[in-house]
Design a protein around this motif. Structure first.
Motif, short mmCIF file in Angstrom:
data_model
loop_
_atom_site.label_atom_id
_atom_site.label_comp_id
_atom_site.label_asym_id
_atom_site.label_seq_id
_atom_site.Cartn_x
_atom_site.Cartn_y
_atom_site.Cartn_z
N TYR E 105 0.86 -1.20 0.00
CA TYR E 105 0.00 0.00 0.00
C TYR E 105 0.89 1.24 0.00
CZ TYR E 105 -3.36 -3.54 1.35
OH TYR E 105 -4.14 -4.66 1.36
N GLU E 122 -8.76 1.18 0.75
CA GLU E 122 -8.41 -0.12 0.19
C GLU E 122 -7.79 -1.03 1.25
OE1 GLU E 122 -5.46 0.16 -2.86
OE2 GLU E 122 -5.38 -2.02 -3.15
N ASP E 126 -9.27 -4.52 2.70
CA ASP E 126 -8.50 -5.74 2.46
C ASP E 126 -8.29 -6.54 3.73
OD1 ASP E 126 -8.35 -5.08 -0.19
OD2 ASP E 126 -6.19 -4.70 -0.23
#
Lengths: 252, 252, 252, 252, 252, 252
Positions: E105, E122, E126
């Protein structure tokens, strides 16, 4: 067990529980006349004597004057320069002047932090430096305080990335109680503050370790002296500033 | 053994452990009415009497007035000007006026620090100056504080480079506790602060040496007087400002 | 022996060891309601009575009002204006209004310091002024503080150059402890501060001479009163502001 | 003998040695909730009752609200408006709204001080005003502090020139110790400060006359109350703010 | 009954009456060296041990260094990263450097708060994060303080909207008594302040919960220690800073 | 007899001598964590229970979150929304998001104060509001402080003009002692200040009514608590902050 770099300054390593943790970038902050340059000379000199190569970045004074200043304490760095274990980076003259022509590491435009970084990297690699001093970082952002954090971050990446244990000298005004601004204070791995206070007509020298990543350290303010042989710190005494002041011997 | 320049001001050299180390650039800082100009006149005059040629850079007053001011203390510099061992640099008139036409060293544009530097160098070389006073450096960056450090650095290179031992007068406001700003405080080799404080309805004069490269010095605040013969400092007394104040005779 | 100009204000000349040294430019600084205008009226009036011609530069009030204000203390300047030994410079009206048309010395644009200087010079020469008051200089740089030093320097050259002994009234805010800013404080030959302090529910008037070139002076804070006949200063009393306050008779 | 305008506020005229000297322009300064508007309503109302016509310039509230506020203390100004001895100048609505259409004196653009001056002059002449209140002048330069002095000077010329004795309400922040800035403090003929202080958990009301041209006045801080009939001042008591506070009966 | 997230820091949950109310966004504010990063590492680690997935957003240090810092306390997050219950968001390197290429990331432009928000969302989705730390938010608006409120509001919407309970580290200067500015202080659901104070020559660590939406909490300042195993808070002791300081055992 | 609106907050109406005078616009000022939102929720809820329709303008939080916050104290406003006696004006989302689409009163651009005013007027008229809360007004001028007075004046005209009695929440920094700036403090009809102070290691809650047009009120600082049922004020106790603090039962 954390690897440590001994300052070699009498009393200082006791305060740091054995020395500065390796790879730390330490802010050495203080007002005028507090002994910041002497502290950092002594840190480098003791390194040389123990086999740690070193680099001094001169932003406040001519490299020639830096060598003279050090020699006044009996610290003659020229043999180490000749054998390639010590270097002065000239970020003062801009390469102008006769003496400057004899310097090996010159930052042509000291306002260009990127350029400074490049010369610094070269000097560190050439001498295999374990210890670095930048005197002072304040000069780099005096006229552009918004750049302070970015500048310190950039230097930190180089200094820590190349495995050195370093001191960034931070000049603060005599009336300022901080360490050099929020962007700088939080970016450093450690903060050592040197103070010179007038208390009841007497000037008193003391220092305090405000933070030091990777180690416990003394949580007290200790007196120190500047002698003809450098700084001596008293780890078993504490300075209590208040109405008047007291220096007391501590129990533990 | 460090070479020293005696101020000749009664009591002052004791405080400095024998005098100002040679080539130091000393900031003489204080508020209005603290005696900065008198201190610096006396420093130059005592030099002339001992055979040290000198230069006074006049930024605050007309050169004619400077000579009058000095003569009020019995210090007549005109014979020394005639024999070529003393010079006043006129950075006040810009060359305008009848009297200015008779001055030898005139800075046409006192806002141009580079030009000031050139005239200063010429005067120092002509008289073979050992002592220089600039009264005041504050004027040079009053309207442009961002230039303070650069200005002081430039003067320091000239003054120290040409071997003089010099005093930079730094004007601070009556309410300001600093010495003239961070850029200036750290650049000077020494700082002497003159103070005038109102304590319990009485005005009290005192001075303190905050730093002095190359020598130990008194770490105390000392009283001084301004007499018709100049300044007298009391090295064996200490001023303790607090609730009311006390002047005490010190033991050591 | 220094020539002196007696203020004629009861008690004030004792504090000044005989009066203001001739040609000095004195900053008379104080907050609202401290008596600055009265002090300066009285200084001029006493001059007229002793044969010293004078000039008053009116920047805060209409010249007509200035004459009324003075007459309220019994000080009628009109006979002196008629015989040509006193003048009011009108830097207030800009020449607008019926009354203004009767004024002889008018500064058309009071923002133009150069023009003010020219009219001032004319008035000083016409009456052969020995004493001048500008009430107030603060007005000249209130909106442009960067011009303060330059303005005061220009006035000082005129006032001292033409041989007058002058008072520049400096207005400071009630919460301000300075004298009008660094550029102004250092440029003046003398500083007299008038104060009005609330202490424990009582308003207390006092003054202190902070500096005075060319003479020793009282180093104490003295009480004063504003009476229907003007100001009376008590040179043998001292005001000690602290917790509450005390007014004490002094021994010497 | 100075002509005086009685405020009619119980206790206030004793403090002023008989009232406000005629034609003075008085700054009435205070933080939020200190009673500035009530003081100025009462000043006008007492004038109307004694035959002094008056004008109120409304900058903070709708003229309709001003009349309601006054009537809550029993002060009904409508009869006086009808007989032509009282007027409200509407510098609040800009002439927008139904109610505004019924107002006689409207400043179309309250940001235009020149226009305000013109309407003010008209109102003063129409009613033959002896007393004027502007509530508040601060509004006129809140966003443009550099205009403060010029604005107050302009109003002073009108108010004093037309023979009125006037109050300029000056709003200061609750944390501000001044009277509204240096340009304003020095321009006013008088300053009355209203205070609301929290002392040891209690709110304390007091006022002090800081200056008043043309008269002696109480040099003490006096307590006052706001009642359903307006303000009552206690001239024979003094408020001593310090650690905690004391209200004492005074001897004289 | 409010759902709570236990910090797991010894003593801290007692102070919070059981933990941080779920979905709160808590400002963790303190000067340099106060232990903010350690507190937030410990908060995440304790979550991982209890089965709460977590995300750490690194703005001050290289992700590699963050993992090293955590491991020095015995908190090895790599197994959790491998099993997909912990993620470091790299908002430090900008994706530059070898090590950065291995990060999953990465915020390419850390100055772009919108982009940071997207990567953060995100990562949260996740790993199914329950706990998030952003170290520090101050960096996001250090150079643009006007954006502080907007930035914190945006993060709050994401963090609270996705159901996480989060800590925003707020760096303040050593001399600053606030929590990070008005826009930030009011936007947070909770504020925990960590302090390091020098009192009488000793450094003292303490913390105080200034506000916490959805729960009562201790209204006292508690001492804490930083040990080799992380932070220990003493809920039954109170730190009273004043003249000197006292640490007292509390009754309740 | 002045018409009053009861806050219904236990103890608060005693302090206000019966409640807030109708049509007043009250500034509710305080730092983070002082309970401003809870106070204003409680004010509206008590109104609904007594038959006063109300409007809440949400500038700091999502309307959904506002309803949740209120319900945590047992104040479920949804039935009142359904019956048309309560409305939330959404000045938070800008109409973005699913939940926002279900809101009836949405300010599309919360930076546009004119638009906010229009939606506010509509909501007030629709529900026939007697009570309005704007949480917070500070948000409206945080980035443009020069607009503060104009913004508050505009809202005041609407709120008072439509006959409501309203609370404007004013956020101040934890280190700020004022109420939200001079333009705001003077424009409000009343000021209630909520405080959270650390005294000797303990957090203390207290409030003080600084001003309230149209009524006498307690002139003391009172302690209050935040409980699971809302705020409780202690009108018969006074908080004396000083060295340490005391809460005393008052005699009257």
């Amino acid at each position: 067990m954390v690897e440590r770099v001994k300052t070699g300054i009498p009393g200082m390593d006791e305060i740091l529980n054995g020395g500065i943790p390796a790879r730390n970038v330490v802010l050495l902050s203080g007002g005028p006349g507090t002994g910041k340059s002497i502290f950092s000379y002594q840190y480098l000199w003791n390194g040389l004597r123990q086999g740690d190569p070193g680099v001094f970045v001169a932003l406040e004074e001519h490299p020639v004057q830096v060598r003279i200043n050090m020699s006044q304490f009996g610290w003659d760095v020229r043999p180490y320069e000749r054998e390639g274990t010590f270097a002065v980076v000239d970020a003062f003259t801009g390469g102008v002047g006769e003496a400057a022509k004899r310097e090996r590491y010159v930052v042509r435009d000291p306002e260009d932090v990127g350029l400074l970084g490049d010369v610094l990297k070269e000097a560190i690699r050439d001498v295999g430096a374990k210890r670095v001093v930048i005197d002072s970082v304040s000069t780099l952002y005096l006229a552009r305080p918004a750049l302070a954090r970015r500048t310190v971050m950039l230097l930190k990446r180089i200094l820590s990335g190349l495995g050195t244990t370093s001191i960034l000298v931070s000049q603060v005004s005599v009336t300022e109680r901080g360490f050099g601004g929020p962007g700088v204070e939080h970016a450093a791995d450690g903060i050592i503050r040197l103070d010179l206070d007038e208390v009841d007509g007497e000037l008193v020298r003391s220092l305090i370790v405000w933070k030091m990543r990777g180690t416990a350290h003394s949580m007290r303010r200790h007196p120190f002296e500047i002698t003809s042989k450098g700084i001596i710190v008293y780890p078993d005494k504490v300075v209590r500033l208040g109405r008047g002041f007291r220096i007391e011997r501590t129990e533990g």
